[in-house]
Motif scaffolding. Structure first.
Motif, PDB file in Angstrom:
ATOM      1  N   TYR A   1      -6.346  -2.764  -0.081  1.00 21.55           N
ATOM      2  CA  TYR A   1      -6.998  -2.692  -1.386  1.00 21.55           C
ATOM      3  C   TYR A   1      -6.118  -2.022  -2.428  1.00 21.55           C
ATOM      4  O   TYR A   1      -6.118  -2.403  -3.606  1.00 21.55           O
ATOM      5  CB  TYR A   1      -8.335  -1.938  -1.257  1.00 21.55           C
ATOM      6  N   ASP A   2      -5.351  -1.023  -1.985  1.00 20.86           N
ATOM      7  CA  ASP A   2      -4.563  -0.275  -2.964  1.00 20.86           C
ATOM      8  C   ASP A   2      -3.493  -1.146  -3.624  1.00 20.86           C
ATOM      9  O   ASP A   2      -3.034  -0.857  -4.728  1.00 20.86           O
ATOM     10  CB  ASP A   2      -3.937   0.960  -2.307  1.00 20.86           C
ATOM     11  N   SER A   3      -3.106  -2.238  -2.939  1.00 20.31           N
ATOM     12  CA  SER A   3      -2.128  -3.122  -3.573  1.00 20.31           C
ATOM     13  C   SER A   3      -2.837  -4.309  -4.226  1.00 20.31           C
ATOM     14  O   SER A   3      -2.195  -5.231  -4.718  1.00 20.31           O
ATOM     15  CB  SER A   3      -1.123  -3.629  -2.534  1.00 20.31           C
ATOM     16  N   SER A   4      -4.152  -4.274  -4.201  1.00 22.12           N
ATOM     17  CA  SER A   4      -4.895  -5.394  -4.770  1.00 22.12           C
ATOM     18  C   SER A   4      -5.709  -4.945  -5.980  1.00 22.12           C
ATOM     19  O   SER A   4      -5.384  -5.277  -7.124  1.00 22.12           O
ATOM     20  CB  SER A   4      -5.795  -5.973  -3.672  1.00 22.12           C
ATOM     21  N   GLY A   5      -6.757  -4.150  -5.739  1.00 20.10           N
ATOM     22  CA  GLY A   5      -7.635  -3.712  -6.830  1.00 20.10           C
ATOM     23  C   GLY A   5      -8.689  -4.755  -7.135  1.00 20.10           C
ATOM     24  O   GLY A   5      -8.592  -5.917  -6.708  1.00 20.10           O
TER      25      GLY A   5
ATOM     26  N   ARG B   1     -11.321  -0.488 -16.983  1.00 20.25           N
ATOM     27  CA  ARG B   1     -11.076  -0.311 -15.550  1.00 20.25           C
ATOM     28  C   ARG B   1     -11.451   1.110 -15.150  1.00 20.25           C
ATOM     29  O   ARG B   1     -11.344   2.040 -15.954  1.00 20.25           O
ATOM     30  CB  ARG B   1      -9.627  -0.620 -15.183  1.00 20.25           C
TER      31      ARG B   1
ATOM     32  N   GLN C   1     -12.022   3.979 -11.542  1.00 19.64           N
ATOM     33  CA  GLN C   1     -11.721   4.298 -10.134  1.00 19.64           C
ATOM     34  C   GLN C   1     -12.720   5.367  -9.707  1.00 19.64           C
ATOM     35  O   GLN C   1     -12.934   6.338 -10.454  1.00 19.64           O
ATOM     36  CB  GLN C   1     -10.296   4.843 -10.049  1.00 19.64           C
TER      37      GLN C   1
ATOM     38  N   SER D   1      -2.798   7.059  -6.919  1.00 15.22           N
ATOM     39  CA  SER D   1      -3.085   5.643  -7.162  1.00 15.22           C
ATOM     40  C   SER D   1      -3.772   5.397  -8.519  1.00 15.22           C
ATOM     41  O   SER D   1      -4.666   6.131  -8.919  1.00 15.22           O
ATOM     42  CB  SER D   1      -3.987   5.114  -6.050  1.00 15.22           C
TER      43      SER D   1
ATOM     44  N   THR E   1      -4.950   2.240  -8.951  1.00 17.93           N
ATOM     45  CA  THR E   1      -5.613   0.964  -8.643  1.00 17.93           C
ATOM     46  C   THR E   1      -7.081   1.047  -9.063  1.00 17.93           C
ATOM     47  O   THR E   1      -7.753   2.044  -8.788  1.00 17.93           O
ATOM     48  CB  THR E   1      -5.530   0.695  -7.125  1.00 17.93           C
ATOM     49  N   GLU E   2      -7.552  -0.015  -9.707  1.00 16.92           N
ATOM     50  CA  GLU E   2      -8.948  -0.002 -10.187  1.00 16.92           C
ATOM     51  C   GLU E   2      -9.914  -0.407  -9.079  1.00 16.92           C
ATOM     52  O   GLU E   2      -9.665  -1.373  -8.362  1.00 16.92           O
ATOM     53  CB  GLU E   2      -9.086  -0.927 -11.408  1.00 16.92           C
ATOM     54  N   THR E   3     -11.002   0.353  -8.963  1.00 19.01           N
ATOM     55  CA  THR E   3     -12.067  -0.022  -8.020  1.00 19.01           C
ATOM     56  C   THR E   3     -13.251  -0.575  -8.809  1.00 19.01           C
ATOM     57  O   THR E   3     -14.292  -0.905  -8.248  1.00 19.01           O
ATOM     58  CB  THR E   3     -12.538   1.191  -7.198  1.00 19.01           C
TER      59      THR E   3
ATOM     60  N   GLN F   1      -3.223  -8.209 -15.927  1.00 15.29           N
ATOM     61  CA  GLN F   1      -2.302  -7.592 -14.954  1.00 15.29           C
ATOM     62  C   GLN F   1      -1.065  -7.060 -15.672  1.00 15.29           C
ATOM     63  O   GLN F   1      -0.598  -5.954 -15.413  1.00 15.29           O
ATOM     64  CB  GLN F   1      -1.845  -8.635 -13.916  1.00 15.29           C
TER      65      GLN F   1
END
Ligand code: NDP
Ligand code: BG6
Length: 508
Positions: free
Chosen positions: A233-237, A292, A294, A318, A320-322, A457
């Motif tokens: 997930y951390d490389s995806s979001g 976005r 997190q 991180s 990365t957006e959750t 992105q």
């Protein structure tokens, strides 16, 4: 429903989570519904070491743990797992595919069937083109003596370029008609019911346009966090994990024109036209149109919940957006000027996926009072978990005067006692066996969806000043997302309240 023709299903990555939690239980359900082919076998492949009996025991345990069938009886489970075997195979080694071919030839003979094979890629996405290439080299992708179908799991690439590259590589080996890209949201009964609601009811379709609809809202909320998928997930979001695929497919089905038939390409062409009409969010507008977030640590019902950065496999810094919420427009005749709002997030207060159609208010407010000034008719199509449809409308309160009250007309699938909702994987696996690709994403749909998310992105990657908001786990995400909604006092629909007690809304 008819039984599919005889075939063999090969699963790559068979030792993994998807096979155990979704695929094998779904196949077992098909078996119980008598919807598996008369002669059917599964060959699980992976590097892990299993004997056939060991693998069958693992699959039996997963059916017992994850099957949607109530109390599956042991005899049926034992009978079903007898059709499963295991082959140790390294995806990257061509000789292993020659071995697979020998086994397939031998099994095809012993089962006295036509050589119909389905290859399911349940491996990390980096393996998809390698597997396709090796299948091709081993002569297993050519359809001369039966069909060859490839099922591919999402994510289909990481961005527009890698998505295109994956399609290009696959097309070198197989024809597009042999590829089934799984977007499991399309396998959900209620997502398919969007089509029926719209195109089978004379009352909705005439209103389904800019003249009567004020805005459209689509939410896919999850109460769980990233669980043990932090590394992936951390490389995806959320943008790649949910928006590029599930959310945009739901936008497509909600906004599409009536297809000329139910033929697979007819429906997919209409979804594609919607995706092509999405007005791109310009990089400069990303901070205004895309929020976005997190999740941060909080206490939910007395229990401490970790923030995203403290999940296993996630970097402490991180970004990365959750959570992601987007406002956009569809530039076409039907939807010109109607804002669409989509949001998705993890660790929100509840699990709910719904499409909300907000109709325009009446042109003159005969009964205007403060309390009803802000209400308008809403059609809520609940995709999950309480599948159904809710229509909100105003009614006179009995008694003197004209007091108006908003009431619900509420249909729940669960009230249809004789209806069983099949799981998404059950439906999708059945469709591949039948050769029906309607509920699968086509190459051009995938690429067009990537085109829409690409500027977002890029803006996030290139501009560190674009805020990422922390929201306490158990809340509805950054409150600033309400500001996306155009119109005085309007907000998202909140199906329930925030759950979290403490925790900070903050800028990360
Ligand atoms: P897992 O990591 O649990 O399993 C994948 C399997 O692939 C492993 O068991 C491994 O088996 C095999 N594998 C082959 N090559 C490699 C490699 N180089 N590195 C790591 N593993 C390898 O993943 P999932 O089962 O969860 O997911 C499979 C695919 O399905 C992924 O693409 C995922 O994005 C997608 N997906 C999964 C969902 C889910 O609910 N799990 C939901 C939606 C999509 P071995 O070591 O035996 O070779
Ligand atoms: C998957 C995503 O595709 O969909 C997950 O990778 C997400 O992160 C899941 O949890 C949600 O599916 P569902 O069917 O539970 O809404």
């Amino acid at each position: 429903m008819e039984k599919p023709g005889n075939l063999i299903l090969v699963i790559f990555g068979a030792s993994g989570d998807l096979t155990a939690r979704k695929l094998i239980p779904a196949l077992f359900s098909l078996k119980i519904q008598k919807l598996l082919p008369e002669r059917f076998a599964v060959i699980g492949c992976g590097r892990s070491v299993f004997s056939d009996p060991e693998f069958r025991t693992k699959m039996k345990e997963s059916i017992i743990a994850f099957s949607e069938e109530k109390d599956p009886d042991e005899k049926s489970v034992d009978e079903f797992v007898e059709s499963i075997s295991y082959l140790m195979l390294n995806n990257e080694k061509l000789p292993d595919y020659h071995k697979l071919r020998e086994i397939l030839v031998e099994r095809t003979k012993s089962m006295s069937i036509v050589a119909n094979y389905i290859f399911y890629m349940a491996t990390p996405p980096s393996m998809y083109s390698v597997i396709a290439e090796n299948l091709h080299e081993a002569g297993l992708s050519v359809q001369h003596d039966g069909f060859r179908r490839l099922i591919i799991e999402k994510p289909f690439g990481y961005d527009l370029e890698s998505g295109r590259e994956l399609n290009r590589k696959l097309h070198e080996m197989v024809d597009e008609s042999q590829i089934y890209r799984i977007d499991h949201y399309l396998g959900k009964e209620t997502v398919q019911n969007l089509l029926v609601t719209r195109f089978s009811n004379g009352i909705f379709e005439p209103l389904w346009n800019r003249n009567y609809i004020h805005r459209v809202e689509i939410t896919s909320a999850e109460s769980i966090g990233v669980e043990d998928r932090g590394g992936y997930y951390d490389s995806s979001g959320a943008l790649r994990d949910m928006v590029q695929n599930h959310m945009l497919q739901m936008v497509g089905l909600t906004a599409m024109e009536p297809p000329s038939s139910l033929e697979s390409n007819s429906i997919r062409n209409e979804v594609l036209k919607v995706l092509q009409s999405l007005q791109p969010v310009r990089e400069a507008d990303v901070p205004k149109q895309v929020i976005r977030g997190q999740y941060t640590g909080s206490t939910i019902k007395g229990e401490c919940v970790n923030g995203y950065r403290y999940e296993k496999g996630v970097a402490r810094e991180s970004r990365t957006e959750t959570y992601v919420a987007i406002k956009f427009y569809i530039n076409n005749w039907r939807w010109g000027g109607v804002p669409f709002y989509i949001r998705t997030g993890k660790r929100l207060p509840t699990r709910v996926t719904e499409v909300v159609i907000h109709f325009k208010k009446t042109p003159h407010h005969l009964f205007q009072r403060d309390s009803i000034a802000r209400t308008s008719n809403q059609l809520v199509i609940r995709i999950q978990p309480d599948e159904g449809i809710l229509l909100k409308f105003d009614m006179k309160e009995p008694g003197a005067g004209f007091n108006v009250k908003s009431v619900n007309m509420d249909f729940h699938y669960r009230d249809l006692a004789d209806i069983r909702l099949p799981s998404a994987y059950e439906r999708l696996l059945y469709d591949v066996m039948m050769g029906d690709s309607t509920l699968f994403s086509r190459d051009d749909e995938v690429e067009t969806a990537w085109k829409f998310v690409e500027p977002i992105q890029k803006a996030w990657a290139q501009n560190n000043d674009i805020k990422i908001y922390g929201y306490p786990a158990g809340t509805w995400g950054p409150s600033v997302a309400d500001e996306l909604i155009e119109g005085c006092g309007l907000t998202w629909r909140y199906p329930c309240k925030n759950l979290a007690g403490d925790g900070d809304y903050c800028e990360l």
